[in-house]
Design a protein around this motif. Structure first.
Motif, mmCIF file in Angstrom:
data_model
loop_
_atom_site.group_PDB
_atom_site.id
_atom_site.type_symbol
_atom_site.label_atom_id
_atom_site.label_comp_id
_atom_site.label_asym_id
_atom_site.label_seq_id
_atom_site.Cartn_x
_atom_site.Cartn_y
_atom_site.Cartn_z
ATOM 1 N N ALA A 129 10.505 1.364 -9.206
ATOM 2 C CA ALA A 129 11.607 0.680 -8.523
ATOM 3 C C ALA A 129 11.897 1.278 -7.155
ATOM 4 C CB ALA A 129 12.863 0.715 -9.397
ATOM 5 N N GLY A 130 11.663 2.579 -6.982
ATOM 6 C CA GLY A 130 11.985 3.193 -5.703
ATOM 7 C C GLY A 130 10.916 4.105 -5.147
ATOM 8 N N MET A 131 9.697 4.038 -5.704
ATOM 9 C CA MET A 131 8.712 5.061 -5.349
ATOM 10 C C MET A 131 8.249 4.982 -3.893
ATOM 11 S SD MET A 131 5.256 3.813 -7.327
ATOM 12 C CE MET A 131 4.510 2.214 -7.040
ATOM 13 N N GLN A 132 8.206 3.785 -3.299
ATOM 14 C CA GLN A 132 7.653 3.694 -1.951
ATOM 15 C C GLN A 132 8.542 4.370 -0.908
ATOM 16 O OE1 GLN A 132 4.623 3.042 -3.380
ATOM 17 N NE2 GLN A 132 4.268 2.429 -1.255
ATOM 18 N N ALA A 133 9.795 4.609 -1.244
ATOM 19 C CA ALA A 133 10.659 5.367 -0.335
ATOM 20 C C ALA A 133 10.218 6.826 -0.234
ATOM 21 C CB ALA A 133 12.108 5.291 -0.806
ATOM 22 N N ASN A 134 9.397 7.259 -1.180
ATOM 23 C CA ASN A 134 8.930 8.653 -1.207
ATOM 24 C C ASN A 134 7.551 8.823 -0.592
ATOM 25 O OD1 ASN A 134 11.265 9.531 -2.613
ATOM 26 N ND2 ASN A 134 10.389 8.766 -4.533
ATOM 27 N N ALA A 135 7.064 7.802 0.113
ATOM 28 C CA ALA A 135 5.722 7.860 0.710
ATOM 29 C C ALA A 135 5.764 8.590 2.047
ATOM 30 C CB ALA A 135 5.171 6.453 0.873
ATOM 31 N N VAL A 136 6.213 9.840 2.016
ATOM 32 C CA VAL A 136 6.330 10.673 3.210
ATOM 33 C C VAL A 136 5.632 12.004 2.923
ATOM 34 C CG1 VAL A 136 7.900 11.795 4.830
ATOM 35 C CG2 VAL A 136 8.533 9.598 3.799
ATOM 36 N N TYR A 137 4.671 12.363 3.774
ATOM 37 C CA TYR A 137 3.858 13.554 3.531
ATOM 38 C C TYR A 137 3.639 14.313 4.837
ATOM 39 C CZ TYR A 137 2.746 10.979 -0.734
ATOM 40 O OH TYR A 137 2.844 10.294 -1.918
ATOM 41 N N ASP A 138 3.433 15.622 4.723
ATOM 42 C CA ASP A 138 2.947 16.384 5.866
ATOM 43 C C ASP A 138 1.469 16.074 6.081
ATOM 44 O OD1 ASP A 138 5.402 17.624 6.380
ATOM 45 O OD2 ASP A 138 5.017 19.143 4.851
ATOM 46 N N ASP A 139 0.683 16.281 5.062
ATOM 47 C CA ASP A 139 -0.724 15.872 5.010
ATOM 48 C C ASP A 139 -0.945 15.341 3.611
ATOM 49 O OD1 ASP A 139 -3.613 16.632 4.012
ATOM 50 O OD2 ASP A 139 -3.753 16.402 6.198
ATOM 51 N N VAL A 140 -1.173 14.056 3.475
ATOM 52 C CA VAL A 140 -1.151 13.434 2.153
ATOM 53 C C VAL A 140 -2.170 14.057 1.211
ATOM 54 C CG1 VAL A 140 -2.731 11.532 2.770
ATOM 55 C CG2 VAL A 140 -1.085 11.245 0.900
ATOM 56 N N VAL A 141 -3.354 14.384 1.689
ATOM 57 C CA VAL A 141 -4.383 14.921 0.793
ATOM 58 C C VAL A 141 -4.001 16.321 0.327
ATOM 59 C CG1 VAL A 141 -6.824 15.473 0.527
ATOM 60 C CG2 VAL A 141 -6.132 13.492 1.913
ATOM 61 N N THR A 142 -3.601 17.156 1.243
ATOM 62 C CA THR A 142 -3.179 18.506 0.874
ATOM 63 C C THR A 142 -1.984 18.462 -0.069
ATOM 64 O OG1 THR A 142 -3.986 19.395 2.964
ATOM 65 C CG2 THR A 142 -2.381 20.718 1.761
ATOM 66 N N ASP A 143 -1.024 17.598 0.243
ATOM 67 C CA ASP A 143 0.179 17.516 -0.585
ATOM 68 C C ASP A 143 -0.152 17.012 -1.987
ATOM 69 O OD1 ASP A 143 1.507 18.352 1.654
ATOM 70 O OD2 ASP A 143 2.552 16.463 2.033
ATOM 71 N N VAL A 144 -1.010 16.000 -2.084
ATOM 72 C CA VAL A 144 -1.381 15.463 -3.400
ATOM 73 C C VAL A 144 -2.170 16.495 -4.202
ATOM 74 C CG1 VAL A 144 -2.864 13.756 -4.548
ATOM 75 C CG2 VAL A 144 -1.267 13.039 -2.761
ATOM 76 N N VAL A 145 -3.104 17.159 -3.564
ATOM 77 C CA VAL A 145 -3.898 18.171 -4.276
ATOM 78 C C VAL A 145 -2.993 19.304 -4.772
ATOM 79 C CG1 VAL A 145 -5.652 19.967 -3.976
ATOM 80 C CG2 VAL A 145 -6.080 17.645 -3.145
ATOM 81 N N ASP A 146 -2.067 19.752 -3.934
ATOM 82 C CA ASP A 146 -1.156 20.823 -4.354
ATOM 83 C C ASP A 146 -0.290 20.370 -5.534
ATOM 84 O OD1 ASP A 146 -2.140 22.473 -2.389
ATOM 85 O OD2 ASP A 146 -0.447 22.186 -1.015
ATOM 86 N N ALA A 147 0.198 19.133 -5.472
ATOM 87 C CA ALA A 147 1.030 18.625 -6.569
ATOM 88 C C ALA A 147 0.239 18.480 -7.858
ATOM 89 C CB ALA A 147 1.652 17.287 -6.167
ATOM 90 N N LEU A 148 -0.997 18.007 -7.744
ATOM 91 C CA LEU A 148 -1.828 17.882 -8.943
ATOM 92 C C LEU A 148 -2.134 19.255 -9.546
ATOM 93 C CD1 LEU A 148 -4.347 15.077 -7.891
ATOM 94 C CD2 LEU A 148 -2.579 14.924 -9.665
#
Length: 270
Positions: A129-148
């Motif tokens: 319902a609200g996830m696209q408001a969170n589509a903000v990253y410093d570097d999306v690949v680095t941020d996604v890898v760190d979160a995973l």
């Protein structure tokens, strides 16, 4: 991985397989087309979707999982709820595909640890319902890898076997089109986590935008994105993805075979 949506509101095929007998027949057709795993889900995760109740999700999913598993098909359950995962595993599911990576339900990781099933942890930043408001990253690949990496460690701390964990970069989930392309272009950085990687690009909006009508600018309709999905899936497979999640299994299976054969020749000694 063939998609079996038992929902009235999924973005690409909502309602087509909503009745259990329709979903089972569709799943068996996907197996005939070459699906190795059938991913059964009863909650739409398209941007803006509202969640069904747990009772409704169970009503949608469990009969389909049971019938498909009884045929010998390998079935995964696409759910963020531990209760649904538990009932699905009892019904014959052999894998839990959790798009929240254990964040939506604190009971999910302990359940998976106890059940011993393989577990897909996807990158997630909130409900649809609200996830696209969170589509903000410093570097999306680095941020996604760190979160995973953090989700993997949380799963291991809960008792999930490290070798049973699959990761998914979550294309389209709290990500815009450029984010998705960056993740695909730098897929080796996700693979470097050392876990099997699931890629789910099928029919997603970023493909529709790429293929937009040159005159009107209208995105390509969801059901007309299968050729593009096959291309992305084949490229991901050659990069080393463990699995690709798709609606149209036949075209993707062909594309992956072609890409694999091509890659084998490219890497062969002269």
């Amino acid at each position: 991985m063939g998609v079996v949506n038992v929902t009235p509101d999924s973005f690409s095929d909502g309602g087509r397989w909503f009745e259990p007998w329709q979903a089972v027949a569709h799943g068996l057709a996907l197996v005939d087309q070459g699906a190795d795993i059938l991913d059964v889900g009863g909650e739409s995760t398209r941007p803006g979707a509202r969640r069904p109740t747990a009772e409704e999700e169970l009503r949608r999913v469990i009969p389909v999982v049971r019938e498909l598993a009884a045929t010998g098909a390998r079935v995964s359950v696409d759910t963020m709820r531990a209760e649904v995962a538990a009932r699905a595993v009892e019904a014959g599911a052999c894998l839990v595909n959790d798009v929240s990576g254990g964040l939506a339900d604190p009971e999910m990781l302990p359940f998976v640890a106890d059940a011993g099933t393989p577990y897909v942890a996807m990158h997630w930043r909130g409900h649809s319902a609200g996830m696209q408001a969170n589509a903000v990253y410093d570097d999306v690949v680095t941020d996604v890898v760190d979160a995973l990496r953090l989700r993997v460690e949380a799963a291991v701390l809960a008792g999930v076997r490290r070798e049973a964990i699959v990761v998914d970069p979550g294309l389209g989930f709290a990500k815009d089109a450029d984010h998705n392309w960056q993740l695909l272009g730098r897929l080796p950085e996700v693979l470097a986590l050392g876990h099997p990687v699931l890629v789910g690009a099928a029919r997603k909006a970023f493909l529709g935008r790429l293929l937009a009508d040159p005159v009107t600018g209208e995105p390509r309709p969801a059901r007309e994105r299968d050729a593009a999905t096959s291309a992305v899936s084949a490229l991901a497979a050659v990069q080393g993805a463990w699995c690709v999640r798709v609606h149209d299994v036949a075209s993707t299976a062909d594309a992956v075979r072609v890409a694999a054969r091509w890659a084998s020749e490219a890497g062969a000694p002269s």
